[in-house]
Write an enzyme that holds these catalytic residues in place. Structure first.
Site, PDB file in Angstrom:
ATOM      1  N   CYS A   1       0.825  -1.203   0.000  1.00 13.81           N
ATOM      2  CA  CYS A   1       0.000   0.000   0.000  1.00 13.81           C
ATOM      3  C   CYS A   1       0.865   1.260   0.000  1.00 13.81           C
ATOM      4  O   CYS A   1       1.965   1.261   0.550  1.00 13.81           O
ATOM      5  CB  CYS A   1      -0.872   0.019   1.234  1.00 13.81           C
ATOM      6  SG  CYS A   1      -1.912  -1.427   1.392  1.00 13.81           S
TER       7      CYS A   1
ATOM      8  N   ARG B   1       5.344   0.185  -6.247  1.00 14.74           N
ATOM      9  CA  ARG B   1       5.287  -0.615  -5.023  1.00 14.74           C
ATOM     10  C   ARG B   1       4.349  -1.803  -5.160  1.00 14.74           C
ATOM     11  O   ARG B   1       4.391  -2.715  -4.350  1.00 14.74           O
ATOM     12  CB  ARG B   1       4.821   0.268  -3.863  1.00 14.74           C
ATOM     13  CG  ARG B   1       5.772   1.390  -3.529  1.00 14.74           C
ATOM     14  CD  ARG B   1       5.137   2.353  -2.557  1.00 14.74           C
ATOM     15  NE  ARG B   1       4.821   1.703  -1.310  1.00 14.74           N
ATOM     16  CZ  ARG B   1       5.559   1.772  -0.216  1.00 14.74           C
ATOM     17  NH1 ARG B   1       6.646   2.490  -0.214  1.00 14.74           N
ATOM     18  NH2 ARG B   1       5.214   1.158   0.888  1.00 14.74           N
TER      19      ARG B   1
ATOM     20  N   TRP C   1      -2.887  -2.800  -1.550  1.00 19.99           N
ATOM     21  CA  TRP C   1      -2.460  -4.179  -1.820  1.00 19.99           C
ATOM     22  C   TRP C   1      -3.177  -4.999  -0.765  1.00 19.99           C
ATOM     23  O   TRP C   1      -2.849  -4.944   0.418  1.00 19.99           O
ATOM     24  CB  TRP C   1      -0.945  -4.266  -1.681  1.00 19.99           C
ATOM     25  CG  TRP C   1      -0.312  -5.510  -2.192  1.00 19.99           C
ATOM     26  CD1 TRP C   1       0.084  -5.763  -3.478  1.00 19.99           C
ATOM     27  CD2 TRP C   1       0.045  -6.664  -1.443  1.00 19.99           C
ATOM     28  NE1 TRP C   1       0.657  -7.008  -3.563  1.00 19.99           N
ATOM     29  CE2 TRP C   1       0.647  -7.585  -2.326  1.00 19.99           C
ATOM     30  CE3 TRP C   1      -0.069  -7.033  -0.096  1.00 19.99           C
ATOM     31  CZ2 TRP C   1       1.115  -8.831  -1.923  1.00 19.99           C
ATOM     32  CZ3 TRP C   1       0.397  -8.277   0.307  1.00 19.99           C
ATOM     33  CH2 TRP C   1       0.984  -9.151  -0.609  1.00 19.99           C
TER      34      TRP C   1
ATOM     35  N   ASN D   1      -2.091   2.235   5.814  1.00 16.63           N
ATOM     36  CA  ASN D   1      -1.191   1.113   5.531  1.00 16.63           C
ATOM     37  C   ASN D   1      -0.963   0.361   6.830  1.00 16.63           C
ATOM     38  O   ASN D   1      -0.836   0.987   7.877  1.00 16.63           O
ATOM     39  CB  ASN D   1       0.182   1.594   5.049  1.00 16.63           C
ATOM     40  CG  ASN D   1       0.140   2.251   3.689  1.00 16.63           C
ATOM     41  OD1 ASN D   1      -0.889   2.243   3.018  1.00 16.63           O
ATOM     42  ND2 ASN D   1       1.257   2.832   3.296  1.00 16.63           N
ATOM     43  N   GLY D   2      -0.859  -0.954   6.753  1.00 11.92           N
ATOM     44  CA  GLY D   2      -0.557  -1.735   7.955  1.00 11.92           C
ATOM     45  C   GLY D   2      -1.760  -2.520   8.426  1.00 11.92           C
ATOM     46  O   GLY D   2      -2.678  -2.808   7.655  1.00 11.92           O
TER      47      GLY D   2
ATOM     48  N   GLU E   1      20.083 -16.186  -6.969  1.00 11.87           N
ATOM     49  CA  GLU E   1      19.638 -14.855  -7.381  1.00 11.87           C
ATOM     50  C   GLU E   1      19.144 -14.877  -8.831  1.00 11.87           C
ATOM     51  O   GLU E   1      18.145 -14.248  -9.167  1.00 11.87           O
ATOM     52  CB  GLU E   1      20.782 -13.843  -7.172  1.00 11.87           C
ATOM     53  CG  GLU E   1      20.474 -12.414  -7.555  1.00 11.87           C
ATOM     54  CD  GLU E   1      19.256 -11.804  -6.868  1.00 11.87           C
ATOM     55  OE1 GLU E   1      18.707 -12.376  -5.926  1.00 11.87           O
ATOM     56  OE2 GLU E   1      18.834 -10.728  -7.328  1.00 11.87           O
TER      57      GLU E   1
ATOM     58  N   LYS F   1      15.360 -13.900 -10.025  1.00 10.72           N
ATOM     59  CA  LYS F   1      15.104 -12.850 -11.018  1.00 10.72           C
ATOM     60  C   LYS F   1      14.191 -13.384 -12.115  1.00 10.72           C
ATOM     61  O   LYS F   1      13.216 -12.764 -12.483  1.00 10.72           O
ATOM     62  CB  LYS F   1      16.399 -12.348 -11.674  1.00 10.72           C
ATOM     63  CG  LYS F   1      17.317 -11.482 -10.852  1.00 10.72           C
ATOM     64  CD  LYS F   1      16.786 -10.107 -10.552  1.00 10.72           C
ATOM     65  CE  LYS F   1      15.932 -10.060  -9.333  1.00 10.72           C
ATOM     66  NZ  LYS F   1      16.510  -9.951  -8.045  1.00 10.72           N
TER      67      LYS F   1
ATOM     68  N   GLU G   1      10.501 -14.222 -10.809  1.00 13.01           N
ATOM     69  CA  GLU G   1       9.628 -13.151 -10.320  1.00 13.01           C
ATOM     70  C   GLU G   1       9.126 -12.223 -11.421  1.00 13.01           C
ATOM     71  O   GLU G   1       8.035 -11.695 -11.312  1.00 13.01           O
ATOM     72  CB  GLU G   1      10.271 -12.365  -9.180  1.00 13.01           C
ATOM     73  CG  GLU G   1      11.400 -11.454  -9.562  1.00 13.01           C
ATOM     74  CD  GLU G   1      11.948 -10.664  -8.369  1.00 13.01           C
ATOM     75  OE1 GLU G   1      11.194 -10.314  -7.471  1.00 13.01           O
ATOM     76  OE2 GLU G   1      13.162 -10.388  -8.373  1.00 13.01           O
TER      77      GLU G   1
ATOM     78  N   HIS H   1      20.913 -35.519  -7.441  1.00 15.30           N
ATOM     79  CA  HIS H   1      20.212 -36.244  -6.376  1.00 15.30           C
ATOM     80  C   HIS H   1      18.705 -35.991  -6.446  1.00 15.30           C
ATOM     81  O   HIS H   1      18.025 -36.018  -5.419  1.00 15.30           O
ATOM     82  CB  HIS H   1      20.767 -35.842  -5.007  1.00 15.30           C
ATOM     83  CG  HIS H   1      22.199 -36.240  -4.830  1.00 15.30           C
ATOM     84  ND1 HIS H   1      22.591 -37.525  -4.555  1.00 15.30           N
ATOM     85  CD2 HIS H   1      23.349 -35.515  -4.950  1.00 15.30           C
ATOM     86  CE1 HIS H   1      23.916 -37.589  -4.479  1.00 15.30           C
ATOM     87  NE2 HIS H   1      24.401 -36.373  -4.726  1.00 15.30           N
TER      88      HIS H   1
ATOM     89  N   LYS I   1       7.358  -3.691  -4.099  1.00 17.77           N
ATOM     90  CA  LYS I   1       8.757  -3.300  -3.938  1.00 17.77           C
ATOM     91  C   LYS I   1       9.199  -3.378  -2.488  1.00 17.77           C
ATOM     92  O   LYS I   1      10.273  -3.864  -2.191  1.00 17.77           O
ATOM     93  CB  LYS I   1       8.964  -1.886  -4.495  1.00 17.77           C
ATOM     94  CG  LYS I   1      10.430  -1.431  -4.470  1.00 17.77           C
ATOM     95  CD  LYS I   1      11.302  -2.292  -5.360  1.00 17.77           C
ATOM     96  CE  LYS I   1      12.755  -1.934  -5.287  1.00 17.77           C
ATOM     97  NZ  LYS I   1      13.609  -3.001  -5.847  1.00 17.77           N
TER      98      LYS I   1
HETATM   99  O1  M6R Z   1      13.842  -4.074   0.627  1.00 15.80           O
HETATM  100  P1  M6R Z   1      14.415  -5.411   0.930  1.00 15.80           P
HETATM  101  O2  M6R Z   1      15.798  -5.589   0.452  1.00 15.80           O
HETATM  102  O3  M6R Z   1      14.310  -5.762   2.391  1.00 15.80           O
HETATM  103  O4  M6R Z   1      13.500  -6.436   0.139  1.00 15.80           O
HETATM  104  C1  M6R Z   1      13.604  -7.816   0.331  1.00 15.80           C
HETATM  105  C2  M6R Z   1      12.819  -8.561  -0.708  1.00 15.80           C
HETATM  106  O5  M6R Z   1      11.458  -8.276  -0.610  1.00 15.80           O
HETATM  107  C3  M6R Z   1      13.303  -8.242  -2.137  1.00 15.80           C
HETATM  108  O6  M6R Z   1      14.658  -8.498  -2.283  1.00 15.80           O
HETATM  109  C4  M6R Z   1      12.523  -9.081  -3.165  1.00 15.80           C
HETATM  110  O7  M6R Z   1      12.855 -10.427  -3.034  1.00 15.80           O
HETATM  111  C5  M6R Z   1      12.798  -8.561  -4.578  1.00 15.80           C
HETATM  112  N1  M6R Z   1      11.583  -8.605  -5.341  1.00 15.80           N
HETATM  113  C6  M6R Z   1      13.825  -9.361  -5.289  1.00 15.80           C
HETATM  114  O8  M6R Z   1      14.041  -8.953  -6.593  1.00 15.80           O
END
Ligand code: M6R
Length: 558
Positions: free
Chosen positions: A2, A26, A69, A95-96, A436, A440, A443, A459, A553
């Site tokens: 949010c 976000r 959200w 928010n929250g 990583e 990427k 997602e 395995h 985000k």
């Molecule tokens: O802001 P942060 O680094 O704490 O965020 C952590 C994760 O939410 C963030 O890295 C998320 O996995 C990304 N979408 C990865 O690309």
């Protein structure tokens, strides 16, 4: 997650709509705006994009807006914010989570209040309405609300006569000032280049904003200036593309800062590293470097830290680019013993409140949901602190990798866009890069991708491999020879091998050349091809890499 934005002053509705657009990165499912004009609050809200819901707001002297959200209550127009009280004179965006919302709702209904949504947020505005009726004063009414609610929140109330009341507890909220206007926002991005001063409200504090100015209760922290220029898209198609290409600059700025400020850490004792997602991958890299120095270090996914039954650490290193990830903050909130070091890309973020020491990455604001430049700069911070290496050439080498990998990544993306699964394999520190790379790809392109230590693949995971199955290998000069047998195993089963290494191999159908550097520097370069492949594959699939479905985000809920 949010997002909140608000303004008191000329042109408030237009500013709020513009601000909502800058919060889109976000992630959200519904949006809305409330405008105060002539003693009335007008609300436009609904499910869908800001442009669809609130492109032409009414004129007014003050306005608030929200991107939602969904957490409490489905994605519906009624559940979209802002929510009105019964009189229609007050509107709230939130928010929250209000933890005791069920009990409060029952009490309010018992006193004749009519609710129009399923959200926890709506209790705030009904309580405020009661508070004004009881005390005849906005600030007292706000304190009445705060005395009743429990939870983590940031909320903003708009009144029909054009005042804004904002309060926070555990969720970020900023107040910005310019010569003629006052702003509130959950994120600094919409305020950049608009507000001359930005303040972060402390937990438990609030602000009352009128045409005459803002009164902030308690202490507020001034947010350091961030260049507005850096959040513009420039000539790039997406922020993610821009942010991948910016890495040489981000690495240079981070390196300069680390050296200029002589950043160092002496850790004498047990270290726990806490983070989520990409920042967790950076923590695994940090863990490796610390262990190499003989320090007892262990990286944790922050949301799992509660199940740790071992000994308390002497230090916690919390890694979060946003500094707002609730899974990380909720652990820090309950820590008393260990000394906390925060590594963040966001000066003034909430994580700073819980840290004894803060170290920054100087990547500049990252807008794309997928972390790219913040990841490589997090690795750089760890390398600077714990490796003893001087990566002077790193920025330049990153530029070379980007340039050489781009055309190949584009070509590969054409093919990969038609696949449904992929593996990312490596050994040693290359497993971190594999993880990583898989994150990427999945997602933003929605291709199912998993990462394994290369030796572990035989395995179990190898049973899925058949003709044309894409397998991405990362092999640094230190692991190349050991990894080659695993490449053979995959090829023998028809896998399409993609390799990022310093030496070529005829087994690979696609080879991304990475400079011959140490095992410490290699992960900051070898991840770049995987970032580019993920980006171009998402684009080939017709997806917007900056806004993948269901993701946000900064993840400000647990
Ligand atoms: O802001 P942060 O680094 O704490 O965020 C952590 C994760 O939410 C963030 O890295 C998320 O996995 C990304 N979408 C990865 O690309």
């Amino acid at each position: 997650m949010c997002g909140i934005i608000g303004m008191v002053g000329e042109g408030a509705p237009e500013f709020v709509v513009r601000g909502l657009r800058t919060l889109e990165y976000r992630g959200y499912d519904s949006s809305g705006i409330a405008v105060a004009k002539g003693g009335v609050v007008f609300v436009q809200k609904g499910v869908g994009t800001i442009d669809r819901i609130v492109s032409e707001p009414p004129e007014g002297v003050a306005a608030i807006g929200h991107t939602r959200w969904a957490t409490h209550g489905g994605v519906t127009e009624f559940n979209a914010h802002p929510h009105l009280d019964c009189s229609g004179k007050y509107a709230v965006v939130h928010n929250g989570i209000i933890e005791n919302h069920t009990a409060l709702r029952q009490e309010l209904v018992g006193r004749g209040h009519v609710f129009t949504s399923e959200t926890d947020s709506e209790v705030i505005v009904h309580l405020f309405e009661e508070g004004v009726a009881r005390f005849g004063d906005y600030e007292k009414a706000l304190n009445y609300v705060l005395s009743k609610i429990r939870g983590q929140y940031a909320f903003v109330i708009l009144t029909a006569d054009g005042a804004i009341l904002a309060a926070r507890n555990g969720a970020p909220l900023l107040v910005g000032r310019s010569e003629n206007a006052t702003f509130v926002a959950s994120d600094p991005v919409p305020l950049l280049g608009v507000a001359s001063e930005i303040y972060r409200l402390r937990d438990g504090s609030y602000a009352v904003v009128t045409r005459a100015g803002a009164h902030i209760s308690g202490e507020a922290q001034r947010v350091p200036e961030i260049s507005a220029r850096r959040v513009e898209l420039g000539g790039y198609a997406h922020y993610m593309e821009k942010e991948i290409f910016e890495q040489p600059r981000a690495l240079r700025d981070t390196l300069d800062y680390l050296r200029r400020e002589e950043i160092s850490l002496e850790l004498d004792g047990r270290v726990h590293l806490l983070a989520a997602g990409t920042s967790y991958h950076a923590s695994l890299y940090g863990e490796y470097l610390l262990r190499r120095r003989g320090i007892d270090a262990r990286a944790f996914v922050a949301s799992e830290y509660g199940s740790w039954k071992g000994r308390e650490p002497d230090y916690i290193i919390a890694v979060s680019q946003s500094g707002e990830t609730e899974d990380v903050l909720s652990v820090l909130r309950n820590q008393e013993g260990p000394e906390v070091v925060a590594i963040t890309n966001t000066p003034g973020s909430t994580i700073e409140e819980y840290a004894n020491t803060v170290i920054y990455t100087r990547a500049g604001p990252e807008v794309g949901v997928a972390a790219t430049k913040t990841y490589t700069t997090q690795l750089l911070v760890f390398a600077h602190l714990f490796s003893g290496e001087r990566p002077d050439k790193l920025p330049e080498l990153a530029g070379q990798v980007i340039e050489s990998a781009k055309p190949l990544a584009e070509r590969l993306a054409d093919e990969l866009a038609r696949k449904n699964n992929a593996y990312f394999l490596g050994r040693g520190l290359d497993v971190v890069t594999a993880r990583e790379g898989a994150l990427k790809l999945k997602e933003i392109s929605y291709i199912h991708a998993e990462a394994y230590p290369a030796g572990e693949s035989k395995h179990g995971p190898i049973s899925l491999v058949e003709n044309g199955f894409p397998v991405f290998f990362t092999a640094s000069p230190d692991t190349f020879d050991e990894t080659l047998p695993n490449v053979h195993e995959m090829r023998a089963r028809g896998a399409e091998v993609v390799l990022a290494s310093s030496e070529p191999s005829e087994l690979a159908e696609y080879w991304f050349s990475v400079p011959h550097v140490s095992e410490v520097i290699f992960p900051m370069l070898s991840v770049i091809p995987w970032q580019l492949v993920a980006y171009y594959t998402a684009v080939r699939r017709g997806l917007n890499p900056d806004r993948p479905r269901n993701l946000a985000k900064s993840v400000t809920v647990r």
